[in-house]
Structures are given as C-alpha cells and as structure tokens.
Enzyme design. Structure first.
Site, PDB file in Angstrom:
ATOM      1  N   ASP A 121       0.889  -1.162   0.000  1.00  5.76           N
ATOM      2  CA  ASP A 121       0.000   0.000   0.000  1.00  5.76           C
ATOM      3  C   ASP A 121       0.923   1.206   0.000  1.00  5.76           C
ATOM      4  O   ASP A 121       1.634   1.458   0.972  1.00  5.76           O
ATOM      5  CB  ASP A 121      -0.865  -0.042   1.269  1.00  5.76           C
ATOM      6  CG  ASP A 121      -1.748   1.195   1.411  1.00  5.76           C
ATOM      7  OD1 ASP A 121      -1.551   2.163   0.662  1.00  5.76           O
ATOM      8  OD2 ASP A 121      -2.624   1.177   2.296  1.00  5.76           O
ATOM      9  N   HIS A 128      -8.745   5.306   1.924  1.00 14.41           N
ATOM     10  CA  HIS A 128      -8.001   4.052   1.709  1.00 14.41           C
ATOM     11  C   HIS A 128      -8.714   3.172   0.685  1.00 14.41           C
ATOM     12  O   HIS A 128      -8.824   1.962   0.850  1.00 14.41           O
ATOM     13  CB  HIS A 128      -7.851   3.306   3.028  1.00 14.41           C
ATOM     14  CG  HIS A 128      -6.980   4.005   4.028  1.00 14.41           C
ATOM     15  ND1 HIS A 128      -5.613   3.844   4.064  1.00 14.41           N
ATOM     16  CD2 HIS A 128      -7.274   4.887   5.020  1.00 14.41           C
ATOM     17  CE1 HIS A 128      -5.103   4.574   5.047  1.00 14.41           C
ATOM     18  NE2 HIS A 128      -6.091   5.225   5.638  1.00 14.41           N
ATOM     19  N   ASP A 164      -4.156  -1.637  -2.198  1.00  9.68           N
ATOM     20  CA  ASP A 164      -2.862  -2.310  -2.338  1.00  9.68           C
ATOM     21  C   ASP A 164      -2.511  -2.582  -3.796  1.00  9.68           C
ATOM     22  O   ASP A 164      -3.364  -3.028  -4.567  1.00  9.68           O
ATOM     23  CB  ASP A 164      -2.885  -3.639  -1.582  1.00  9.68           C
ATOM     24  CG  ASP A 164      -3.086  -3.420  -0.102  1.00  9.68           C
ATOM     25  OD1 ASP A 164      -2.205  -2.793   0.511  1.00  9.68           O
ATOM     26  OD2 ASP A 164      -4.139  -3.823   0.424  1.00  9.68           O
ATOM     27  N   TYR A 201      -3.430   9.710  -0.270  1.00  7.43           N
ATOM     28  CA  TYR A 201      -3.462   9.456   1.168  1.00  7.43           C
ATOM     29  C   TYR A 201      -2.539   8.295   1.550  1.00  7.43           C
ATOM     30  O   TYR A 201      -2.560   7.242   0.911  1.00  7.43           O
ATOM     31  CB  TYR A 201      -4.900   9.165   1.606  1.00  7.43           C
ATOM     32  CG  TYR A 201      -5.091   9.371   3.073  1.00  7.43           C
ATOM     33  CD1 TYR A 201      -4.969  10.648   3.632  1.00  7.43           C
ATOM     34  CD2 TYR A 201      -5.350   8.301   3.911  1.00  7.43           C
ATOM     35  CE1 TYR A 201      -5.106  10.846   4.981  1.00  7.43           C
ATOM     36  CE2 TYR A 201      -5.499   8.491   5.266  1.00  7.43           C
ATOM     37  CZ  TYR A 201      -5.365   9.772   5.803  1.00  7.43           C
ATOM     38  OH  TYR A 201      -5.498   9.959   7.140  1.00  7.43           O
ATOM     39  N   GLN A 205       2.978   4.184   2.623  1.00  9.52           N
ATOM     40  CA  GLN A 205       2.566   3.627   3.926  1.00  9.52           C
ATOM     41  C   GLN A 205       3.234   2.299   4.302  1.00  9.52           C
ATOM     42  O   GLN A 205       3.637   2.095   5.439  1.00  9.52           O
ATOM     43  CB  GLN A 205       1.041   3.447   3.888  1.00  9.52           C
ATOM     44  CG  GLN A 205       0.430   2.918   5.158  1.00  9.52           C
ATOM     45  CD  GLN A 205      -1.073   2.728   5.009  1.00  9.52           C
ATOM     46  OE1 GLN A 205      -1.792   3.700   4.863  1.00  9.52           O
ATOM     47  NE2 GLN A 205      -1.531   1.490   5.024  1.00  9.52           N
ATOM     48  N   GLY A 214      18.245  -6.781   2.048  1.00 10.07           N
ATOM     49  CA  GLY A 214      18.229  -7.838   1.042  1.00 10.07           C
ATOM     50  C   GLY A 214      16.843  -7.962   0.459  1.00 10.07           C
ATOM     51  O   GLY A 214      16.380  -7.066  -0.227  1.00 10.07           O
ATOM     52  N   ASN A 215      16.200  -9.097   0.749  1.00  7.74           N
ATOM     53  CA  ASN A 215      14.827  -9.236   0.260  1.00  7.74           C
ATOM     54  C   ASN A 215      13.902  -8.364   1.109  1.00  7.74           C
ATOM     55  O   ASN A 215      14.281  -7.910   2.192  1.00  7.74           O
ATOM     56  CB  ASN A 215      14.411 -10.710   0.257  1.00  7.74           C
ATOM     57  CG  ASN A 215      14.223 -11.255   1.645  1.00  7.74           C
ATOM     58  OD1 ASN A 215      13.312 -10.867   2.367  1.00  7.74           O
ATOM     59  ND2 ASN A 215      15.115 -12.152   2.050  1.00  7.74           N
ATOM     60  N   TYR A 341       1.243  -0.095  15.332  1.00  8.02           N
ATOM     61  CA  TYR A 341       0.230  -0.576  14.406  1.00  8.02           C
ATOM     62  C   TYR A 341       0.208   0.303  13.151  1.00  8.02           C
ATOM     63  O   TYR A 341       0.095   1.519  13.230  1.00  8.02           O
ATOM     64  CB  TYR A 341      -1.148  -0.549  15.078  1.00  8.02           C
ATOM     65  CG  TYR A 341      -2.067  -1.558  14.464  1.00  8.02           C
ATOM     66  CD1 TYR A 341      -2.455  -2.684  15.170  1.00  8.02           C
ATOM     67  CD2 TYR A 341      -2.520  -1.411  13.155  1.00  8.02           C
ATOM     68  CE1 TYR A 341      -3.276  -3.628  14.602  1.00  8.02           C
ATOM     69  CE2 TYR A 341      -3.330  -2.346  12.581  1.00  8.02           C
ATOM     70  CZ  TYR A 341      -3.713  -3.454  13.298  1.00  8.02           C
ATOM     71  OH  TYR A 341      -4.516  -4.382  12.730  1.00  8.02           O
ATOM     72  N   LYS A 344      -3.752  -3.308   8.815  1.00 10.20           N
ATOM     73  CA  LYS A 344      -3.774  -4.761   8.699  1.00 10.20           C
ATOM     74  C   LYS A 344      -2.822  -5.199   7.582  1.00 10.20           C
ATOM     75  O   LYS A 344      -2.504  -4.423   6.686  1.00 10.20           O
ATOM     76  CB  LYS A 344      -5.200  -5.237   8.393  1.00 10.20           C
ATOM     77  CG  LYS A 344      -6.084  -5.283   9.645  1.00 10.20           C
ATOM     78  CD  LYS A 344      -5.898  -6.579  10.407  1.00 10.20           C
ATOM     79  CE  LYS A 344      -6.625  -6.599  11.736  1.00 10.20           C
ATOM     80  NZ  LYS A 344      -5.932  -5.914  12.838  1.00 10.20           N
ATOM     81  N   ASP A 345      -2.399  -6.464   7.654  1.00 11.31           N
ATOM     82  CA  ASP A 345      -1.364  -6.942   6.734  1.00 11.31           C
ATOM     83  C   ASP A 345      -1.976  -7.557   5.485  1.00 11.31           C
ATOM     84  O   ASP A 345      -1.765  -8.731   5.201  1.00 11.31           O
ATOM     85  CB  ASP A 345      -0.509  -7.985   7.444  1.00 11.31           C
ATOM     86  CG  ASP A 345      -0.111  -7.521   8.810  1.00 11.31           C
ATOM     87  OD1 ASP A 345       0.987  -6.994   8.939  1.00 11.31           O
ATOM     88  OD2 ASP A 345      -0.927  -7.665   9.740  1.00 11.31           O
ATOM     89  N   ARG A 378     -10.796   0.702  10.195  1.00  9.10           N
ATOM     90  CA  ARG A 378      -9.684   0.911  11.129  1.00  9.10           C
ATOM     91  C   ARG A 378      -9.054  -0.389  11.585  1.00  9.10           C
ATOM     92  O   ARG A 378      -8.526  -0.491  12.697  1.00  9.10           O
ATOM     93  CB  ARG A 378     -10.147   1.747  12.337  1.00  9.10           C
ATOM     94  CG  ARG A 378     -10.581   3.137  11.914  1.00  9.10           C
ATOM     95  CD  ARG A 378     -10.986   4.037  13.033  1.00  9.10           C
ATOM     96  NE  ARG A 378     -11.506   5.292  12.491  1.00  9.10           N
ATOM     97  CZ  ARG A 378     -10.755   6.349  12.174  1.00  9.10           C
ATOM     98  NH1 ARG A 378      -9.460   6.306  12.357  1.00  9.10           N
ATOM     99  NH2 ARG A 378     -11.289   7.434  11.653  1.00  9.10           N
TER     100      ARG A 378
HETATM  101  C1  F6R Z   1      -7.982  -0.095   7.622  1.00 14.59           C
HETATM  102  C2  F6R Z   1      -7.826   1.152   6.905  1.00 14.59           C
HETATM  103  C3  F6R Z   1      -8.840   2.208   7.097  1.00 14.59           C
HETATM  104  C4  F6R Z   1      -8.299   3.286   8.009  1.00 14.59           C
HETATM  105  C5  F6R Z   1      -9.331   4.400   8.273  1.00 14.59           C
HETATM  106  C6  F6R Z   1      -8.722   5.533   9.070  1.00 14.59           C
HETATM  107  O1  F6R Z   1      -6.850  -0.881   7.509  1.00 14.59           O
HETATM  108  O2  F6R Z   1      -6.880   1.373   6.210  1.00 14.59           O
HETATM  109  O3  F6R Z   1     -10.029   1.691   7.578  1.00 14.59           O
HETATM  110  O4  F6R Z   1      -7.927   2.720   9.243  1.00 14.59           O
HETATM  111  O5  F6R Z   1      -9.786   4.923   7.060  1.00 14.59           O
HETATM  112  O6  F6R Z   1      -7.600   5.954   8.386  1.00 14.59           O
HETATM  113  P1  F6R Z   1      -6.644   7.127   8.900  1.00 14.59           P
HETATM  114  O7  F6R Z   1      -6.275   6.832  10.310  1.00 14.59           O
HETATM  115  O8  F6R Z   1      -5.509   7.041   7.943  1.00 14.59           O
HETATM  116  O9  F6R Z   1      -7.442   8.394   8.750  1.00 14.59           O
HETATM  117 MG    MG Z   2      -4.804  -2.251   2.112  1.00 16.28          MG
HETATM  118 MG    MG Z   3      -4.103   0.562   3.517  1.00 10.61          MG
END
Ligand code: F6R
Ligand code: MG
Ligand code: MG
Length: 492
Positions: A121, A128, A164, A201, A205, A214-215, A341, A344-345, A378
C-alpha cells in the site's frame, strides 16, 4: 534447433538437473571468453542485426559489471532479449529460440520458474479506497523498463486490490531473490513519489524501512512466492485481500482438506494422499516459528491452531505424496515489524491448480462463504470477506474486507492475460449475501464479536491510554459504600 546450432555449448556441461548459479557460470567461462565470437554467434542465432546491442548484453552479462545480478547463463540470455530492445510480447519467439538451445545443450533446466507476488500500500485516493491510476502506471512502467527490458523478468502483471498494489512477476532467480525484491521495492518507491506529488493518502505507507538490506520480507510489503518446474500447462491463481490479515486465507485453505468442498479428494486418485500444511506462529518475532501438519491425520490439530486466525496462519501447503508446494501465503504482521500498528497486513496468496492439485473451482469454492475476518474499518472489526472483481475497491465502513482472484496460465515463464475469477454472475449473488451479512454484524456496532480484541485494535495506544484513565476512576464498594472510606468517583 539442431546440434549444429551456431551457438555451441561445451559438451562437458552435463548436469542438466543442477540449479544454475555461480558454478555453471564458471563452467561456461571458456565459451564466453571470446566476446567477439559470442556476439557473432548470438546475433546470428537471434537474427539480430544490431551487433552493438548484443555486445552490450554480453558486457552486462559479466558478473562484475553494474548489473551484478546477471551472474548465471539464464539471466545472461535474458539480457540478450533486452539487447534487441524488444518488449515483452515480441520477446517471446526469440526467447523460445534461446531456451530451446540451452535446454538441448543441457545448460538449462527447462521451465523452472519462480512466481513472485509482492504487494504494498503506497497511497490511495479518496481515503483508503484504491491506488491512483497514475501511481499504478508508474509502478507498471518501472517494472517494465527495469524488469522486462533488462531481461530480469520473464513477464509481470500489476493490479490492485483495494488500496494495495500487487506486482506479480515470473523469473528464474528463485524465491527471496534480492534483485527481484529490490526491483519491486524500487517500483514502489517510484509509485510513492507520484502518490506524494499528487497528495494521495498514506503515500509510502507500507515501506517501513529506509532501504531493505536484502529481500523485502519484513520491510513492509507482503510477499508470496512459488518456485516450480512448469507442467505442460500451468494454471495458477493470484489472490489478494484488502482490509484484513493473512489469517483470512486459512479457512479456504483448511477446506482443501474437506471433501465437502474439495471433491477431488473423493474423485481424483492423485489427490487422495492429502496435504502438508506449514503454519507459522506469528506471535514469534525474528525467525519463522513453524509447525508442519498433515491431513487427513492431523486435521483436528490443524483446526485447533487455525481457530486463532490472528496468530496461527497457514503459510504454505504441499502435496504430502511428492512434497510439491502449491500454495504460498504472505504471512507477516506489520505491527511487529514497525513497532506500532500500521494497518492490517493485507495478504497475497498464490495457488497452483488442476491436475494433481485442486481444481481452480475447488480452490474458489470456500470464498462463497463470505466468512468473517479481522479488519474492516480501522483494522479493528470483524466483517465478511467479499469476493470482488480484479482492481476492486472498498467503500462502506472502509470495507467490507475484499478478496480478488486473477487466474493465469504460464508457459516458459510468460504469463497469459488474467482470467478474473470473481467476475462471473455467480459471485454477484455471493456479493449480495455478503453485503447483507456485513450489515447484519455492523448493526451491533462496537459490541462483542463485531469488534476485535484489545491487542488487535488499530491505533491501540489511544484506547489503552483512555482505558487506563477510566481504570483509575473505578472504586471498590461494598453494599453501595466505598471500601476503606475511599471517595467515589460518582458525580452526584
Ligand atoms: C484499515 C484502513 C482504514 C483506516 C481508516 C482511518 O486498515 O486502512 O479503515 O484505518 O480509514 O484511516 P486514517 O487513520 O488514515 O485516517
Ligand atoms: Mg490495504
Ligand atoms: Mg491501507
């Protein structure tokens, strides 16, 4: 190509089943030492008029030159394609000529390829939701120029899943190859620059370190890789998921061992022996902490571990009978890497299909469940996983969590165009059901199972601080009176 091919390969090069790394390079030294003759031979073989270009390729093919990665004959020959200044499609026929000659001369293992799916990402538009077209295009162009035109890659495909970007690459350099990983990293850096310039945005990230040594495993991007000798026809699926974690793939992979979902376990003799699962304990930092479980015999132990989708995650699946790996999942936890944090991965997964492996439709089957996964808004909620079309986006409550599936065939490392596996009317009905399920769980807001436990909350520092403040306001009471004469916090 006959034995009288203009490109003569020394007869002493016989270890056809060897992997071609430095050793083979050294053994071809004599053959390569007369550069002029080599240029002449190669130019004739490839029917290339531009001798100067071939000369350059021979130069960069030397291990001590700037493109130090070209330290084996396979890469060397890929460089020859670049010398012709041809693009991917045009390179195919020239490629076939060179590989046929090399395989015939037993210099090269036919069709041993690596598929690397690396995603990050690096910024998105409107929140997002999705990466900007300009960013995806910058990444794609970089990989084409530095990967294909340099001869490093056989082919590639860039796509997006939510916010992503995935770079899917085929090559012959094996898994965790530094050069391939750096190529992806640099492409993401170039994309990040565009994202920054245009004010997208969360630009950059997932690029959590300044420059990976390396990798890129452990540096932020997710990595799923498979290495195998191509079958005559080689189908595989590249999955991506957004607003969730790698545990999202555990249920679909577990169900490969269930004849209720995977009919091949009953119907196809070659699928009966079952699978070996490699599961990682993601709570462990540093080395991989892995356990191998076989199905059907270890099925209940597998269930016991996979119940915990945040901490125990399927990373690979092998055929038990042959040891062939056919599933690779990017199993990492970013917040353990970054020390905080960072979201998420959002994982990637590669699955080889058909023949001795589950059919593509059997692999897709469990995704109709719309099972609840961790992530959503979130990164802190449970929500059903919705199968969407390639380059699909998220929306409602930053979700629901989504999964895409690009099915390919690959021949001599050259990818076909993708078949978008979730772009079919059946999945419209699934999407409808998943949307209802998503609303159903959202109706209970933050209560109970709708939200994740403490340690899985995104930006958990804030809530933890607030909880501490609230804790200090609790008082002990007996029969409605403060214990030990302590004053209460009640405002009355
Ligand atoms: C979850 C994600 C979104 C953000 C949410 C708040 O992984 O990426 O749900 O957590 O939009 O985003 P921020 O804190 O960047 O404003
Ligand atoms: Mg993502
Ligand atoms: Mg993201």
């Amino acid at each position: 190509m006959t034995a009288q091919s203009p490109l003569t390969i020394p007869m002493e090069i016989r270890p056809a089943r060897m992997r071609f790394r430095k050793e083979i390079w050294e053994r071809t030294q004599g053959w390569r030492s007369d550069v002029d003759a080599t240029v002449e031979q190669i130019a004739r073989l490839l029917e290339v008029k531009d001798r100067e270009g071939v000369g350059k390729a021979v130069e960069v093919g030397k291990p001590d030159k700037i493109y130090g990665y070209l330290n084996d004959p396979r890469a060397f020959f890929q460089a020859l394609l670049a010398a012709q200044a041809v693009r991917q499609q045009d390179a195919v026929s020239a490629y076939h000529k060179t590989t046929a000659t090399l395989v015939q001369g037993e210099v090269m293992i036919a069709n041993q390829i690596t598929v690397s799916d690396i995603k990050a990402d690096i910024g998105s538009i409107g929140g997002h939701i999705k990466p900007g077209i300009s960013v995806v295009e910058a990444v794609r162009k970089y990989v084409e120029q530095e990967g294909v035109n340099s001869g490093l890659l056989r082919s590639f495909f860039v796509s997006s899943t939510g916010d992503d970007i995935s770079i899917l690459m085929t090559h012959q350099r094996g898994k965790l190859d530094e050069t391939i990983h750096q190529l992806a990293w640099n492409a993401f850096l170039v994309g990040t620059e565009v994202a920054r310039l245009e004010g997208h945005y969360g630009a950059g990230q997932d690029l959590l370190v300044d420059a990976p040594a390396g990798n890129v495993k452990g540096a932020g991007p997710a990595v799923a890789e498979l290495e195998f000798v191509e079958r005559g026809a080689e189908p595989f699926v590249s999955f991506g998921a957004d607003k969730t974690n790698p545990g999202a793939f555990s249920l679909p992979l577990y169900l490969l061992s269930d004849p209720m979902y995977n009919s091949g376990l009953i119907l196809a003799d070659n699928m009966r022996p079952g699978y070996t699962y490699r599961i990682l304990d993601l709570t462990h930092k540093g080395e991989d902490k892995a356990i191998y479980l076989n199905t059907p015999e270890d099925l209940y132990d597998l269930a016991l571990l996979l119940r915990d989708t945040d901490n125990f995650v399927i990373e690979s699946v092998f055929l038990k009978a042959t040891g062939e790996q056919f599933v690779a999942v990017s199993a990492t936890r970013l917040h353990d890497i970054a020390g905080k944090y960072t979201g998420k991965d959002d994982p990637r997964m590669l699955v080889r299909c058909q023949g001795q492996f589950p059919a593509t439709g059997e692999v897709l089957h469990p995704f109709a469940l719309g099972h609840l996964v961790a992530g959503f808004m979130r990164g802190s909620h449970n929500g059903p996983l919705m199968p969407v079309k390639l380059n699909g986006t998220i929306s409602w409550f930053d979700g629901p969590p989504i999964v895409t599936a690009a099915a390919f065939s690959v021949k001599n490392g050259i990818l076909t165009e993708p078949a978008d596996a979730f772009d079919q009317p059946f999945w419209d009905a699934v999407r409808h059901e998943v949307a209802q399920k998503a609303q159903w769980i959202r109706r209970q807001g933050f209560f109970g199972a709708a939200m994740l436990p403490w340690n899985e909350l995104e930006y958990s520092a804030g809530p933890v601080r607030k909880m501490k403040a609230l804790q200090s306001r609790f008082t002990l009471e007996r029969d409605g009176e403060p214990v030990g004469g302590a004053s209460g916090s009640r405002k009355d």
